[in-house]
Write an enzyme that holds these catalytic residues in place. Structure first.
Site, short mmCIF file in Angstrom:
data_model
loop_
_atom_site.label_atom_id
_atom_site.label_comp_id
_atom_site.label_asym_id
_atom_site.label_seq_id
_atom_site.Cartn_x
_atom_site.Cartn_y
_atom_site.Cartn_z
N SER A 145 1.12 -1.91 0.74
CA SER A 145 -0.28 -2.15 0.64
C SER A 145 0.02 -2.28 2.19
O SER A 145 0.61 -3.43 2.13
CB SER A 145 -1.25 -2.80 0.18
OG SER A 145 -2.47 -2.98 0.72
N TYR A 158 -3.35 -8.86 -6.80
CA TYR A 158 -2.84 -7.89 -5.78
C TYR A 158 -2.22 -8.07 -4.53
O TYR A 158 -0.86 -6.94 -4.27
CB TYR A 158 -3.94 -6.99 -4.88
CG TYR A 158 -4.20 -6.07 -4.98
CD1 TYR A 158 -4.21 -4.71 -5.55
CD2 TYR A 158 -3.85 -5.89 -3.41
CE1 TYR A 158 -3.97 -3.14 -5.19
CE2 TYR A 158 -4.25 -4.41 -2.69
CZ TYR A 158 -4.16 -3.36 -3.44
OH TYR A 158 -4.40 -1.86 -3.16
P1 NAD Z 1 -7.40 5.50 -7.35
O1 NAD Z 1 -8.31 4.06 -8.42
O2 NAD Z 1 -7.80 6.56 -6.86
O3 NAD Z 1 -6.13 6.04 -8.23
C1 NAD Z 1 -5.05 4.94 -9.05
C2 NAD Z 1 -4.56 6.07 -9.94
O4 NAD Z 1 -3.40 5.40 -10.60
C3 NAD Z 1 -5.50 6.85 -10.76
O5 NAD Z 1 -4.60 7.85 -10.64
C4 NAD Z 1 -5.05 5.76 -11.60
O6 NAD Z 1 -5.33 6.60 -13.11
C5 NAD Z 1 -4.18 5.65 -12.21
N1 NAD Z 1 -3.72 4.40 -13.05
C6 NAD Z 1 -4.24 3.53 -13.03
N2 NAD Z 1 -3.74 2.72 -13.52
C7 NAD Z 1 -2.92 2.93 -14.84
C8 NAD Z 1 -1.75 3.12 -15.26
N3 NAD Z 1 -2.32 1.48 -16.36
N4 NAD Z 1 -1.13 3.58 -16.63
C9 NAD Z 1 -0.96 5.29 -15.29
N5 NAD Z 1 -2.27 5.27 -14.24
C10 NAD Z 1 -2.81 4.28 -14.14
O7 NAD Z 1 -6.83 4.48 -6.36
P2 NAD Z 1 -6.32 4.57 -4.87
O8 NAD Z 1 -7.06 3.60 -3.69
O9 NAD Z 1 -5.40 6.15 -4.90
O10 NAD Z 1 -4.52 3.57 -5.31
C11 NAD Z 1 -3.44 4.37 -5.29
C12 NAD Z 1 -2.63 3.12 -4.80
O11 NAD Z 1 -2.67 2.56 -3.92
C13 NAD Z 1 -2.59 2.15 -5.10
O12 NAD Z 1 -0.86 1.11 -5.68
C14 NAD Z 1 -3.42 1.34 -4.41
O13 NAD Z 1 -2.96 -0.37 -4.36
C15 NAD Z 1 -2.83 1.36 -3.21
N6 NAD Z 1 -3.61 1.29 -1.77
C16 NAD Z 1 -4.72 1.88 -1.62
C17 NAD Z 1 -6.00 1.15 -0.55
C18 NAD Z 1 -7.35 1.87 -0.87
O14 NAD Z 1 -7.98 1.42 0.00
N7 NAD Z 1 -7.96 2.26 -1.64
C19 NAD Z 1 -5.21 1.01 0.27
C20 NAD Z 1 -3.15 0.69 -0.13
C21 NAD Z 1 -2.32 0.52 -1.44
#
Ligand code: NAD
Length: 263
Positions: A145, A158
C-alpha cells in the site's frame, strides 16, 4: 466469453489470496486473461468471482484458507500444487483494515492485521518458494500500500504491516536474485473496494454527509489527482511484473497512488 487473444501466461498457475473481491479479484481476472490458471481464495460470495475467471477460458479452483492461520495457509499451498502441478505466480493480496488511535486500538485487531496483512505473505512465500526454485521461475507480488511508504494517523497496525511487507519483499528478492524468481510490491493509493467503502460509510455517518461527498472528501485529502486508482490499473502492473520485460525488476515497492507519496 472465452478470451483467446492473450496467452502470455498460458500454462502458468497463479495463486491470488483474497481474490473473491476488490483488488485481488481484479488481479485474478487480469492474470486469467493472460492464460494463467487461477487458485482463488477469500471469504464471502465465491460463485460470482469463480464464474468471472472461468469465462476467461482457464482452469480455476478455490480454497477457503483463513490467511490468519498458518496451518490453513500450508494446506492452501499444498492443495494448489497438487491441483495444478505448480505455483508459478503468487499474489499476496488478502488484507483487512481497522482504524483507531493506538491507545484505543484493540489487541485482537492488531494481531489480526499483522497476521493477515503481513505474516500470511511470509507463510505463503515460505511454502511456495521451494517449488519455484526447483523450476527456476517464479513471480511473487505483494500487495502492500502507499501506507507501506508513508503513514496515516489511526492506522498503526495497517501501516506497520505494510511497511513490513515491503521489507519482506526486498529480502525475498535478494535471496533469489540469481534465479528466475522475482519478488516485488505494489503500493496502491485509494481504490474504491469494499475495504475502502467501509471507511467512506464511517465518514459519511460521522460527518453527517452523503456517501458521494464522503467519497470525494476521502480521496481528495490524500490523493492529489482526486481520482481513485482502479483494480484494473493495478492488475495491468501485476501482468507487467509477470512478463519477461520485468525480469530485472527486483525488490521494488511500486506505487500507483495518484501522486499521494510524491508530496
Ligand atoms: P477487499 O475487502 O475488497 O478484499 C479483501 C480480500 O481479502 C477479500 O477477498 C477477503 O475475503 C479477503 N480476506 C480478508 N480476510 C481474509 C482472511 N483472513 N483469509 C482469507 N482471505 C481474507 O479489499 P481490497 O481493497 O481489495 O484489498 C486488497 C489488498 O489491497 C489488501 O491487502 C489491502 O490492504 C490492499 N490495499 C487496498 C487499498 C484500497 O484503497 N482498497 C489501498 C492499498 C492497499
Amino acid at each position: 466469453m472465452v478470451n483467446t487473444d492473450m496467452s502470455t501466461l498460458k500454462g502458468k498457475t497463479a495463486l491470488v489470496t483474497g481474490s473473491t473481491s476488490g483488488i485481488g479479484l481484479g488481479m485474478a481476472i487480469a492474470l486469467a486473461k493472460q492464460g494463467a490458471n487461477i487458485m482463488m481464495n477469500g471469504f464471502g460470495d465465491k460463485d460470482g468471482p469463480i464464474a468471472q475467471i472461468k469465462a476467461c477460458g482457464v482452469e480455476v479452483d478455490y480454497h477457503g484458507a483463513d490467511m490468519s492461520k498458518p496451518a490453513e495457509i500450508e494446506d492452501l499451498i499444498k492443495q494448489t500444487e497438487k491441483r495444478f502441478g505448480a505455483i508459478d505466480i503468487l499474489v499476496n493480496n488478502a488484507g483487512i483494515q481497522y482504524t483507531a488511535n493506538i491507545e484505543d486500538f484493540p489487541t485482537d485487531k492488531w494481531d489480526a492485521i499483522i497476521a493477515i496483512n503481513l505474516s500470511s505473505a511470509f507463510h505463503t512465500t515460505h511454502h511456495a518458494l521451494p517449488g519455484m526454485q526447483k523450476r527456476n521461475w517464479g513471480r511473487i507480488i505483494n500487495i502492500a500500500s502507499v501506507h507501506g511508504l508513508v503513514a496515516s494517523a489511526q492506522k498503526s497496525a495497517y501501516v506497520a504491516a505494510k511497511h513490513g511487507i515491503i521489507g519482506l519483499t526486498k529480502v525475498t528478492a535478494l535471496e533469489n536474485a540469481r534465479t528466475g524468481i522475482t519478488c516485488n510490491a505494489i503500493c496502491p493509493g485509494w481504490v474504491l473496494t469494499p475495504l475502502v467503502q467501509k471507511q467512506v460509510d464511517a465518514r459519511a455517518e460521522r460527518e453527517h454527509i452523503s456517501n458521494d461527498v464522503a467519497k470525494t472528501a476521502l480521496v481528495s485529502e490524500k490523493q492529489p489527482s482526486g481520482e481513485f486508482v482502479s483494480p484494473e490499473q493495478l492488475a495491468a502492473l501485476a501482468v507487467f511484473l509477470c512478463g519477461p520485460d520485468a525480469s530485472e525488476v527486483r525488490g521494488v515497492a511500486w506505487n500507483m497512488d495518484g501522486g499521494w507519496a510524491a508530496q
